[in-house]
Design an enzyme around this catalytic site. Structure first.
Site, PDB file in Angstrom:
ATOM      1  N   THR A 258      -5.010   4.328 -36.886  1.00 49.24           N
ATOM      2  CA  THR A 258      -5.723   2.945 -37.087  1.00 49.24           C
ATOM      3  C   THR A 258      -6.942   3.198 -38.075  1.00 49.24           C
ATOM      4  O   THR A 258      -7.461   4.094 -38.143  1.00 49.24           O
ATOM      5  CB  THR A 258      -6.305   2.368 -35.660  1.00 49.24           C
ATOM      6  OG1 THR A 258      -5.243   2.687 -34.962  1.00 49.24           O
ATOM      7  CG2 THR A 258      -6.810   1.356 -35.811  1.00 49.24           C
ATOM      8  N   GLU A 259      -7.228   1.764 -38.936  1.00 48.49           N
ATOM      9  CA  GLU A 259      -8.430   2.041 -39.806  1.00 48.49           C
ATOM     10  C   GLU A 259      -9.120   0.796 -39.236  1.00 48.49           C
ATOM     11  O   GLU A 259      -8.596  -0.106 -38.590  1.00 48.49           O
ATOM     12  CB  GLU A 259      -7.638   1.996 -41.169  1.00 48.49           C
ATOM     13  CG  GLU A 259      -7.111   2.948 -41.575  1.00 48.49           C
ATOM     14  CD  GLU A 259      -6.719   3.042 -43.136  1.00 48.49           C
ATOM     15  OE1 GLU A 259      -6.628   2.098 -43.739  1.00 48.49           O
ATOM     16  OE2 GLU A 259      -5.887   4.226 -43.540  1.00 48.49           O
ATOM     17  N   GLY A 263      -4.617  -2.284 -38.358  1.00 46.81           N
ATOM     18  CA  GLY A 263      -4.194  -1.900 -36.812  1.00 46.81           C
ATOM     19  C   GLY A 263      -2.775  -1.916 -36.835  1.00 46.81           C
ATOM     20  O   GLY A 263      -2.142  -1.081 -36.863  1.00 46.81           O
ATOM     21  N   SER A 264      -2.398  -3.050 -36.299  1.00 51.43           N
ATOM     22  CA  SER A 264      -0.884  -3.291 -35.997  1.00 51.43           C
ATOM     23  C   SER A 264      -0.117  -2.948 -37.406  1.00 51.43           C
ATOM     24  O   SER A 264       0.965  -2.469 -37.156  1.00 51.43           O
ATOM     25  CB  SER A 264      -0.475  -4.639 -35.580  1.00 51.43           C
ATOM     26  OG  SER A 264      -1.304  -4.956 -34.303  1.00 51.43           O
ATOM     27  N   THR A 294      -9.350   8.715 -30.885  1.00 52.76           N
ATOM     28  CA  THR A 294      -9.747   9.017 -29.490  1.00 52.76           C
ATOM     29  C   THR A 294     -10.028  10.671 -29.748  1.00 52.76           C
ATOM     30  O   THR A 294      -8.806  11.392 -29.905  1.00 52.76           O
ATOM     31  CB  THR A 294      -8.855   8.518 -28.603  1.00 52.76           C
ATOM     32  OG1 THR A 294      -8.747   7.335 -28.676  1.00 52.76           O
ATOM     33  CG2 THR A 294      -9.232   8.981 -27.147  1.00 52.76           C
ATOM     34  N   HIS A 492     -11.561  -6.358  -3.194  1.00 52.16           N
ATOM     35  CA  HIS A 492     -13.046  -5.610  -2.560  1.00 52.16           C
ATOM     36  C   HIS A 492     -13.932  -6.623  -2.555  1.00 52.16           C
ATOM     37  O   HIS A 492     -15.231  -6.296  -2.238  1.00 52.16           O
ATOM     38  CB  HIS A 492     -13.153  -4.511  -3.609  1.00 52.16           C
ATOM     39  CG  HIS A 492     -12.355  -3.337  -3.432  1.00 52.16           C
ATOM     40  ND1 HIS A 492     -11.025  -2.895  -3.716  1.00 52.16           N
ATOM     41  CD2 HIS A 492     -12.836  -2.187  -3.207  1.00 52.16           C
ATOM     42  CE1 HIS A 492     -10.781  -1.958  -3.335  1.00 52.16           C
ATOM     43  NE2 HIS A 492     -11.690  -1.083  -3.146  1.00 52.16           N
ATOM     44  N   GLY A 493     -13.837  -8.012  -3.008  1.00 49.19           N
ATOM     45  CA  GLY A 493     -14.967  -8.950  -3.003  1.00 49.19           C
ATOM     46  C   GLY A 493     -15.985  -8.371  -4.175  1.00 49.19           C
ATOM     47  O   GLY A 493     -15.718  -7.666  -5.105  1.00 49.19           O
ATOM     48  N   GLY A 494     -17.134  -8.678  -3.671  1.00 55.50           N
ATOM     49  CA  GLY A 494     -18.446  -8.253  -4.505  1.00 55.50           C
ATOM     50  C   GLY A 494     -18.380  -6.860  -4.841  1.00 55.50           C
ATOM     51  O   GLY A 494     -18.732  -6.368  -5.865  1.00 55.50           O
ATOM     52  N   GLU A 517      -1.313   1.904 -28.905  1.00 56.58           N
ATOM     53  CA  GLU A 517       0.093   2.447 -29.142  1.00 56.58           C
ATOM     54  C   GLU A 517       1.175   1.056 -29.334  1.00 56.58           C
ATOM     55  O   GLU A 517       2.208   1.248 -28.713  1.00 56.58           O
ATOM     56  CB  GLU A 517       0.728   3.349 -28.030  1.00 56.58           C
ATOM     57  CG  GLU A 517       0.142   4.688 -27.885  1.00 56.58           C
ATOM     58  CD  GLU A 517       0.172   5.401 -26.825  1.00 56.58           C
ATOM     59  OE1 GLU A 517       0.706   5.038 -25.780  1.00 56.58           O
ATOM     60  OE2 GLU A 517      -0.074   6.592 -26.833  1.00 56.58           O
TER      61      GLU A 517
HETATM   62  C1  FAD Z   1     -10.023   2.638 -26.616  1.00 52.48           C
HETATM   63  C2  FAD Z   1      -9.153   2.560 -27.599  1.00 52.48           C
HETATM   64  C3  FAD Z   1      -8.524   4.038 -28.044  1.00 52.48           C
HETATM   65  C4  FAD Z   1      -7.585   4.065 -29.244  1.00 52.48           C
HETATM   66  N1  FAD Z   1      -7.220   5.358 -29.586  1.00 52.48           N
HETATM   67  C5  FAD Z   1      -6.549   5.475 -30.759  1.00 52.48           C
HETATM   68  C6  FAD Z   1      -6.111   6.639 -31.123  1.00 52.48           C
HETATM   69  O1  FAD Z   1      -6.422   7.591 -30.723  1.00 52.48           O
HETATM   70  N2  FAD Z   1      -5.670   6.555 -32.603  1.00 52.48           N
HETATM   71  C7  FAD Z   1      -5.321   5.577 -33.238  1.00 52.48           C
HETATM   72  O2  FAD Z   1      -4.903   5.574 -34.360  1.00 52.48           O
HETATM   73  N3  FAD Z   1      -5.718   4.372 -32.802  1.00 52.48           N
HETATM   74  C8  FAD Z   1      -6.268   4.134 -31.565  1.00 52.48           C
HETATM   75  N4  FAD Z   1      -6.659   2.662 -31.065  1.00 52.48           N
HETATM   76  C9  FAD Z   1      -6.252   1.630 -31.897  1.00 52.48           C
HETATM   77  C10 FAD Z   1      -5.201   0.952 -31.307  1.00 52.48           C
HETATM   78  O3  FAD Z   1      -3.809   1.592 -31.612  1.00 52.48           O
HETATM   79  C11 FAD Z   1      -5.341  -0.443 -32.005  1.00 52.48           C
HETATM   80  O4  FAD Z   1      -6.241  -1.063 -31.628  1.00 52.48           O
HETATM   81  C12 FAD Z   1      -4.041  -1.233 -31.909  1.00 52.48           C
HETATM   82  O5  FAD Z   1      -2.922  -0.574 -32.368  1.00 52.48           O
HETATM   83  C13 FAD Z   1      -4.414  -2.693 -32.277  1.00 52.48           C
HETATM   84  O6  FAD Z   1      -4.669  -2.796 -33.674  1.00 52.48           O
HETATM   85  P1  FAD Z   1      -6.205  -3.558 -34.042  1.00 52.48           P
HETATM   86  O7  FAD Z   1      -6.936  -3.237 -32.963  1.00 52.48           O
HETATM   87  O8  FAD Z   1      -6.406  -3.444 -35.387  1.00 52.48           O
HETATM   88  O9  FAD Z   1      -5.479  -4.979 -33.863  1.00 52.48           O
HETATM   89  P2  FAD Z   1      -4.806  -6.106 -34.500  1.00 52.48           P
HETATM   90  O10 FAD Z   1      -3.801  -5.401 -35.493  1.00 52.48           O
HETATM   91  O11 FAD Z   1      -5.873  -6.818 -35.571  1.00 52.48           O
HETATM   92  O12 FAD Z   1      -4.237  -7.199 -33.800  1.00 52.48           O
HETATM   93  C14 FAD Z   1      -5.109  -8.232 -33.028  1.00 52.48           C
HETATM   94  C15 FAD Z   1      -4.260  -9.194 -32.550  1.00 52.48           C
HETATM   95  O13 FAD Z   1      -3.976  -9.848 -33.385  1.00 52.48           O
HETATM   96  C16 FAD Z   1      -2.415 -10.668 -33.067  1.00 52.48           C
HETATM   97  N5  FAD Z   1      -1.462 -10.148 -33.960  1.00 52.48           N
HETATM   98  C17 FAD Z   1      -1.714  -9.205 -34.820  1.00 52.48           C
HETATM   99  N6  FAD Z   1      -0.416  -9.186 -36.017  1.00 52.48           N
HETATM  100  C18 FAD Z   1       0.301 -10.003 -35.148  1.00 52.48           C
HETATM  101  C19 FAD Z   1       1.843 -10.493 -35.489  1.00 52.48           C
HETATM  102  N7  FAD Z   1       2.363  -9.750 -36.527  1.00 52.48           N
HETATM  103  N8  FAD Z   1       2.477 -11.203 -35.107  1.00 52.48           N
HETATM  104  C20 FAD Z   1       1.407 -11.988 -33.853  1.00 52.48           C
HETATM  105  N9  FAD Z   1       0.389 -11.529 -33.496  1.00 52.48           N
HETATM  106  C21 FAD Z   1      -0.381 -10.594 -34.326  1.00 52.48           C
HETATM  107  C22 FAD Z   1      -2.200  -9.960 -31.741  1.00 52.48           C
HETATM  108  O14 FAD Z   1      -2.582 -11.036 -30.807  1.00 52.48           O
HETATM  109  C23 FAD Z   1      -3.133  -8.749 -31.399  1.00 52.48           C
HETATM  110  O15 FAD Z   1      -3.205  -8.447 -30.046  1.00 52.48           O
HETATM  111  C24 FAD Z   1      -7.512   2.905 -30.026  1.00 52.48           C
HETATM  112  C25 FAD Z   1      -7.854   1.562 -29.624  1.00 52.48           C
HETATM  113  C26 FAD Z   1      -8.579   1.397 -28.470  1.00 52.48           C
HETATM  114  C27 FAD Z   1      -9.240   0.217 -28.272  1.00 52.48           C
END
Ligand code: FAD
Length: 535
Positions: A258-259, A263-264, A294, A492-494, A517
């Site tokens: 992730t950057e 993300g996705s 992480t 558990h309530g409050g 993931e």
């Molecule tokens: C606590 C934590 C630990 C993590 N650990 C790691 C790690 O160890 N290594 C690592 O590489 N990453 C890690 N991650 C990152 C994680 O994998 C990403 O947050 C995740 O893949 C989602 O990417 P994003 O946050 O950029 O969300 P985005 O990609 O911006 O997505 C946000 C929302 O946009 C919507 N969306 C996006 N694209 C589409 C689409 N094509 N169609 C419909 N809806 C869409 C969805 O509703 C989605 O939930 C971690 C994240 C957290 C919170």
């Protein structure tokens, strides 16, 4: 008392429910997923639940006892959801009135979901203190007992403190996990691991996560992902070099995909790797930001996805997977330099839960990595995306196990609480609504667990074929963990909102499960949906 639901009836109903789902899938094939996202996400959920119901029924056939009730109730739930789909959304799924489940199915759903049946399950669960003694093969029971003992003695006493003070897991604890072989659960014996198979890996993960998600169960996710990527695409020298050290817990791993802006859409990764010779050594320099890595502080190596072909049009074919060594740091931020001028800095992002490893935003500036650290060597250049995705599908299976563990912990603590807490002159469990809620929590966990173990067994057979099955297990189990922990908190309530009670930790921990993931909508559309539609 409700009459027991015969398993062959449950199975007949589940078989009948395949028809409307198959018809909806066939209709969805006519259009692009992005033109029908809402319908595909709904279909992915329902097809996943139907498969989980079948897995639970298959498990109940050997386990018997309360599992048969769980299977009947979950099948009734799926029947009712499919009837709702036909009633409310038929046109969006290419269905019509003829797809409405027939009278036999509807009568079954009414019987299965009768509140007294679910309440009886709730009472039985409370009596057993929510404990999971589901029958398993002898070897798996041994794995479960060993992980359970370790969790009780080593994880549980520290879990609350680590969470509340946002500590890092201790070196002593990592050492103990290493001695038990927990970092080498998927590493073949010839490379120093204990390769127990995916079902035992999931069971072990589940028990550790029952104690703590981030300070135990999740510690084995990272080695798991890199191990699978190395086995699939590493050279023999790389397997011999890295796998024994990963298995022995000598090297802790972080996964850096992730950057901040990516993300996705993993194919859009921008962090770049450029060929370079530093101090006479050929290799690559890594430059760019990464996010949410992480355990990046404590980790000795990062499995990092970087762009080796600057032509963005190449998309995922321009990405390569690197094993990036770095020094260990135990705090919330760090900075380090290499003799050749490379720089790496990291800062942990504060989170409400998932504490114990810290998740970092990183910045690489010409950070040098030797040529040998390209996973797959020269042949691996441009193949990083596929290797990373293969690693993630193993990671997703493991995450399904993590989710089952967190949900199980919530069930146990809630069963205890509703038995001990007195209101209006009687224990909470004597109230009908409490019994019903506890019963439904247990049924959902049973379905998630059955699907997780079944997907794990399928992964043992053929990892590529079973990868969407593993994604389905993750999809369901993470949703179940969120719902079950929140219901447990409500019961558990409050006090469920007080840090003093672990249920408040389970709630914030569970919430991260559908995010990483493959965040849930991406899993529904681009992994499970895509696999269902065969696109
Ligand atoms: C606590 C934590 C630990 C993590 N650990 C790691 C790690 O160890 N290594 C690592 O590489 N990453 C890690 N991650 C990152 C994680 O994998 C990403 O947050 C995740 O893949 C989602 O990417 P994003 O946050 O950029 O969300 P985005 O990609 O911006 O997505 C946000 C929302 O946009 C919507 N969306 C996006 N694209 C589409 C689409 N094509 N169609 C419909 N809806 C869409 C969805 O509703 C989605 O939930 C971690 C994240 C957290 C919170």
């Amino acid at each position: 008392m409700s009459t027991p639901l015969a398993l062959d009836r449950t199975r007949r109903v589940l078989a009948a429910l395949e028809t409307p789902i198959a018809r909806a899938v066939a209709a969805a094939r006519a259009r692009d997923i992005d033109e029908q996202q809402v319908a595909v996400a709904r279909l992915a959920d329902l097809a996943t639940k139907l498969r989980a119901a079948q897995d639970l029924a298959a498990y109940a056939a050997t386990a018997g006892g309360i599992q048969t009730d769980y299977a009947g109730v979950f099948a009734g739930h799926v029947a009712s959801e499919i009837a709702k789909l036909v009633r409310d959304n038929a046109a969006e799924h290419g269905l019509d009135a003829s797809d409405m489940p027939g009278e036999e199915v509807q009568a079954f759903a009414r019987e299965a979901l009768a509140e007294e049946r679910v309440r009886a399950i709730g009472r039985a669960v409370a009596q057993a203190k929510g404990r999971n003694d589901a029958p398993l093969d002898e070897m798996l029971v041994l794995a479960r007992d060993a992980a359970r003992d370790f969790t009780e003695s080593e994880v549980a006493p520290n879990a609350e403190r680590i969470h509340r003070h946002d500590e890092l897991v201790s070196e002593e604890f990592l050492q103990k996990m290493a001695e038990l072989g927990y970092f080498g659960l998927s590493v073949p014996e010839q490379y120093g691991g204990v390769e127990m198979g995916n079902v035992a890996m999931c069971i072990t993960t589940e028990e550790l996560s029952r104690g703590s998600l981030a300070a135990a169960g999740s510690l084995i996710t990272r080695p798991e992902i890199l191990t699978k990527a190395l086995i699939a695409g590493g050279t023999e020298e790389q397997k011999l070099e890295w796998l024994p050290k990963i298995a022995a817990g000598e090297l802790m791993v972080g996964i850096s995909v992730t950057e901040p802006d990516i993300g996705s859409d993993v194919a859009g990764v921008k962090c770049r790797a450029e060929r370079a010779i530093v101090d006479g050594e050929p290799g690559w320099t890594i430059t760019g930001p990464k996010a949410w890595c992480t355990f990046a502080g404590r980790a000795d190596i990062l499995a990092l996805l970087a762009r080796t072909d600057p032509d963005m049009k190449k998309g995922n074919r321009g990405l390569t997977l690197f094993i990036v060594p770095k020094p260990r740091f135990l705090g919330h931020d760090f900075e380090c330099t290499q003799p050749g001028g490379g720089k790496l800095s990291g800062k942990a992002d504060a989170t409400p839960g998932y504490r114990g490893m810290h998740s970092f935003t990183l910045n690489f500036e010409r950070w040098f990595v030797p040529t040998d650290n390209v996973v797959g060597g020269d042949d691996g250049i441009g193949k990083g995306f596929y290797l990373q995705m293969g690693g993630f599908s193993a990671g997703r299976l493991q995450t399904a196990g993590r989710a089952c563990g967190v949900a199980q912990a919530a069930l146990e603590k809630t069963a205890e609480y509703v038995t001990d807490r007195i209101q209006f002159g009687k224990p909470l469990i004597d109230f009908q609504l409490t019994q019903y809620k506890l019963g439904w929590m247990a049924v959902q966990i049973a379905a998630a667990r059955a699907m997780t173990y079944s997907a794990a067994a399928a992964m043992d057979e053929d990892e590529r074929k079973a990868s969407s099955y593993a994604a389905q297990a993750k999809l369901l189990a993470c949703d179940v963990a969120v719902e079950v922990t929140q219901t447990g908190q409500l019961l558990h309530g409050g006090w469920g909102y007080a840090e003093e009670y672990p249920i408040s930790r389970y709630v914030v921990d569970a919430q991260v499960l559908p995010i990483f993931e493959g965040v849930k909508p991406i899993l529904q559309l681009r992994v499970v949906g895509k696999a269902l539609l065969g696109t």
